[in-house]
Scaffold this active site. Sequence first.
Site, PDB file in Angstrom:
ATOM      1  N   GLN A 191       0.826  -1.205   0.000  1.00 45.80           N
ATOM      2  CA  GLN A 191       0.000   0.000   0.000  1.00 45.80           C
ATOM      3  C   GLN A 191       0.859   1.254   0.000  1.00 45.80           C
ATOM      4  OE1 GLN A 191      -3.692   0.493   2.555  1.00 45.80           O
ATOM      5  NE2 GLN A 191      -2.141   1.387   3.867  1.00 45.80           N
ATOM      6  N   ASP A 213     -20.520  14.621  -6.297  1.00 39.34           N
ATOM      7  CA  ASP A 213     -19.515  14.706  -7.352  1.00 39.34           C
ATOM      8  C   ASP A 213     -20.012  13.989  -8.604  1.00 39.34           C
ATOM      9  OD1 ASP A 213     -16.716  14.515  -8.616  1.00 39.34           O
ATOM     10  OD2 ASP A 213     -16.255  15.452  -6.695  1.00 39.34           O
ATOM     11  N   ASP A 227     -10.848  -0.771  -3.098  1.00 38.26           N
ATOM     12  CA  ASP A 227     -10.131   0.000  -2.074  1.00 38.26           C
ATOM     13  C   ASP A 227     -11.040   1.013  -1.374  1.00 38.26           C
ATOM     14  OD1 ASP A 227      -7.837   0.326  -0.635  1.00 38.26           O
ATOM     15  OD2 ASP A 227      -6.750   1.465  -2.146  1.00 38.26           O
ATOM     16  N   HIS A 241     -13.363  11.461 -11.346  1.00 37.92           N
ATOM     17  CA  HIS A 241     -13.123  12.528 -10.369  1.00 37.92           C
ATOM     18  C   HIS A 241     -13.692  12.190  -8.996  1.00 37.92           C
ATOM     19  CE1 HIS A 241     -13.755  16.573  -8.555  1.00 37.92           C
ATOM     20  NE2 HIS A 241     -12.698  16.936  -9.262  1.00 37.92           N
ATOM     21  N   VAL A 252      -3.887   2.469  -2.176  1.00 37.09           N
ATOM     22  CA  VAL A 252      -3.550   3.675  -1.414  1.00 37.09           C
ATOM     23  C   VAL A 252      -4.361   3.665  -0.126  1.00 37.09           C
ATOM     24  CG1 VAL A 252      -2.983   5.038  -3.460  1.00 37.09           C
ATOM     25  CG2 VAL A 252      -5.334   5.018  -2.623  1.00 37.09           C
ATOM     26  N   ASN A 312     -10.120  26.649  -9.042  1.00 44.14           N
ATOM     27  CA  ASN A 312      -8.823  26.529  -9.710  1.00 44.14           C
ATOM     28  C   ASN A 312      -8.540  27.652 -10.708  1.00 44.14           C
ATOM     29  OD1 ASN A 312      -8.628  24.016  -8.393  1.00 44.14           O
ATOM     30  ND2 ASN A 312      -9.603  22.962 -10.108  1.00 44.14           N
ATOM     31  N   ALA A 321     -17.770  27.862  -2.652  1.00 43.36           N
ATOM     32  CA  ALA A 321     -16.588  28.276  -1.902  1.00 43.36           C
ATOM     33  C   ALA A 321     -16.813  29.549  -1.099  1.00 43.36           C
ATOM     34  CB  ALA A 321     -15.407  28.473  -2.863  1.00 43.36           C
ATOM     35  N   TYR A 367     -19.471  30.557   0.477  1.00 39.47           N
ATOM     36  CA  TYR A 367     -20.412  30.466   1.590  1.00 39.47           C
ATOM     37  C   TYR A 367     -19.680  30.367   2.928  1.00 39.47           C
ATOM     38  CZ  TYR A 367     -23.615  29.019  -2.204  1.00 39.47           C
ATOM     39  OH  TYR A 367     -24.354  28.938  -3.360  1.00 39.47           O
ATOM     40  N   VAL A 393     -19.562  26.732   5.080  1.00 40.86           N
ATOM     41  CA  VAL A 393     -18.770  25.573   4.660  1.00 40.86           C
ATOM     42  C   VAL A 393     -17.306  25.765   5.062  1.00 40.86           C
ATOM     43  CG1 VAL A 393     -20.312  25.187   2.712  1.00 40.86           C
ATOM     44  CG2 VAL A 393     -18.211  26.526   2.369  1.00 40.86           C
ATOM     45  N   SER A 432      -9.883  20.462  -5.957  1.00 42.42           N
ATOM     46  CA  SER A 432     -10.749  19.288  -5.786  1.00 42.42           C
ATOM     47  C   SER A 432     -10.034  18.179  -5.027  1.00 42.42           C
ATOM     48  CB  SER A 432     -11.170  18.731  -7.154  1.00 42.42           C
ATOM     49  OG  SER A 432     -12.171  19.506  -7.745  1.00 42.42           O
TER      50      SER A 432
END
Length: 397
Positions: free
Chosen positions: A95, A129, A138, A161, A178, A261, A272, A274, A277, A341
Amino acid sequence: MRKLPGTTLFAALLAAAVLPAPASAAGAESYVVLLQDGAALSAFTADPAVAVTHRYESAVRGYAARMTPATAARLARDPRVALVQRDGVATIAAQSVPTGVDRVDAEVSPTARIDGVDERVDVDVAVIDTGVDLDHPDLNVHTAGAKNCSSGRSADDGNGHGTHVAGTIGAKDDANGVVGVAPGARVWPVRVLNNKGSGSFSDIVCGIDFVTAHAGEIEVANMSLGGSGTDSACGSNRDAMHEAICRSVAAGVTYVVAAGNSAADSATFVPAAYDEVITVSALADFNGKPGGGAASTCRADVDDTFADFSNYGADVDLIAPGVCILSTWKGGGYNTISGTSMASPHVAGAAALYKATHPTASPAAVKSALQAAGTSDWTTSTDPDGTHEVLLNVATS
């Protein structure tokens, strides 16, 4: 019955006394047997003391079988046998601890307990998403909690994604592939983006609505997505997405979102912008260690600095690794990509760790706790604004 002559009867009794133990006898183990050139394979595979599992005739000549150690020793003395070897166990490569998981110190978190043993963090995280690979080995995917608000017929990930985000949050600590920040956390796939990675605000509201309906089960939601917009007050009814998030947060769900980005102020991107969050910008880190100086890997950037693509500004609450992040991918695979992300799910995983030990903590308390635990151990001089957000750290979570 015809009586056997004495000598024949003795010989038969002797032969019975030395018959080899059957392969099913207690203590049978797996062995690989290679034969000398010219030895007949059939002469060995017909042996009642062995249970053949494989026959080899191309790369080597021989067979694999279950047998007792005594039978194996007998075969080893046979001049027609070149080798008798006890079988072994092989696994896929060990791993990997991704650089981002290393940089936020998840590998030393007492709650994450990253040690190659699959002991799962008992927290539910919604990934709003492109969906999640429902069969990825995994990931601990809660398939009964999957919701599709986008195109297609299921919440399965046709882009990759969402699966990548899910792996950073909670890939299993099972010695394979991973590991995520909150290993084995239950992932709820909420598909609001299509296979091209885009979706309408109405689809996103559908996803938030679903999460809110399950607020008694889902503690954390990650939104590694965004579009143009600005902040507004809860209850002002100026922005449907914001109203949905306001009520979902009030129901107890902690939302973690990507800053964006565009190398611009995140005040012009939602969710973003707000206040309710946790907004996350991206750090460029190539080796999982502070101090800088590591060579870039999958893309050009400078180690230990504010990622050159990341949004910034007063709305950003934390910074986390977001460059060249290795994680799970659709089709049961793995991939390395970059973006805020990728930074956001590190924080979502951290929120999951905190909720695992503080189950009654409000979303505001989770945000404050993660900010208080963060460090300034990165090259803050590269931040494009005057607000130097702290770097996520979960060493004590």
